[in-house]
Design an enzyme around this catalytic site. Sequence first.
Site, mmCIF file in Angstrom:
data_model
loop_
_atom_site.group_PDB
_atom_site.id
_atom_site.type_symbol
_atom_site.label_atom_id
_atom_site.label_comp_id
_atom_site.label_asym_id
_atom_site.label_seq_id
_atom_site.Cartn_x
_atom_site.Cartn_y
_atom_site.Cartn_z
ATOM 1 C CB CYS A 178 -21.088 69.538 -39.031
ATOM 2 S SG CYS A 178 -21.025 67.748 -39.290
ATOM 3 N NE ARG B 175 -22.955 66.842 -47.410
ATOM 4 C CZ ARG B 175 -23.961 66.030 -47.071
ATOM 5 N NH1 ARG B 175 -24.845 65.658 -47.985
ATOM 6 N NH2 ARG B 175 -24.097 65.601 -45.831
ATOM 7 C CG HIS C 196 -25.018 70.189 -41.779
ATOM 8 N ND1 HIS C 196 -25.304 69.191 -42.681
ATOM 9 C CD2 HIS C 196 -24.079 69.690 -40.955
ATOM 10 C CE1 HIS C 196 -24.557 68.137 -42.415
ATOM 11 N NE2 HIS C 196 -23.804 68.403 -41.373
ATOM 12 C CB CYS D 262 -26.230 66.681 -39.484
ATOM 13 S SG CYS D 262 -24.670 66.364 -38.639
HETATM 14 CO CO CO Z 1 -23.005 67.028 -40.066
#
Ligand code: CO
Length: 216
Positions: free
Chosen positions: A44, A48, A100, A103
Amino acid sequence: MTDKDLEDLFENNRVWADSKTRMDRDYFTRLCEMQNPDYLWIGCSDSRVPANEIVGLQPGELFVHRNVANVVPHSDLNCLSVIQFAVEALNVRHIIVTGHYGCGGIRAAMENRDHGQIENWLAHIKDIYSLHYDEIMAIDDPEARADRLCELNVATQVRNVAKTSIVQNAWKQGKKLKIHGWVYSLTDGILHDLNVSIESAGQFHPVYRISDMDGD
Ligand code: CO
């Protein structure tokens, strides 16, 4: 002239480049000559989830493609070009799709609100959501529902990578290539293997198989 609020980035860069050459004088010379990563990471875009960093790999060690919610659409030339280069030129041995929890792309896909153009991208995730709707809605906690869709999305994208003509051709040529699905937890920084790895065309529906001959 550099914008004032970007000056820090150039300063950070000088410090970083300096620290690399101080530890290893030929660091950049060697990287210039070639890259030889064993892995392609499809993750993604979320700031982070810094790919290299969370798996402790240095420049040159991880080939990376990132987009909103780590989607591998069947006809996305951008993603497919990355996969082709990674498989055919770099000979990576592993392709890792990493989602993750938490998301934003997944969460947005679960809403009926109009987010603008990105709805057309999120529709890929809505396809998965609708397919597994009953399973997801049977979960009480809304956060846990989104987490489950994160996992189902990763598993779907692993299959999408495997179904590409690029990966199937690599297998036909006898290349060792395995596709994996992982999910990263923002709360503790830990990666989890979803155990949805694929290493042969026998692991997805036969309608997607590309053979030289029928029945092959
Ligand atoms: Co994401």
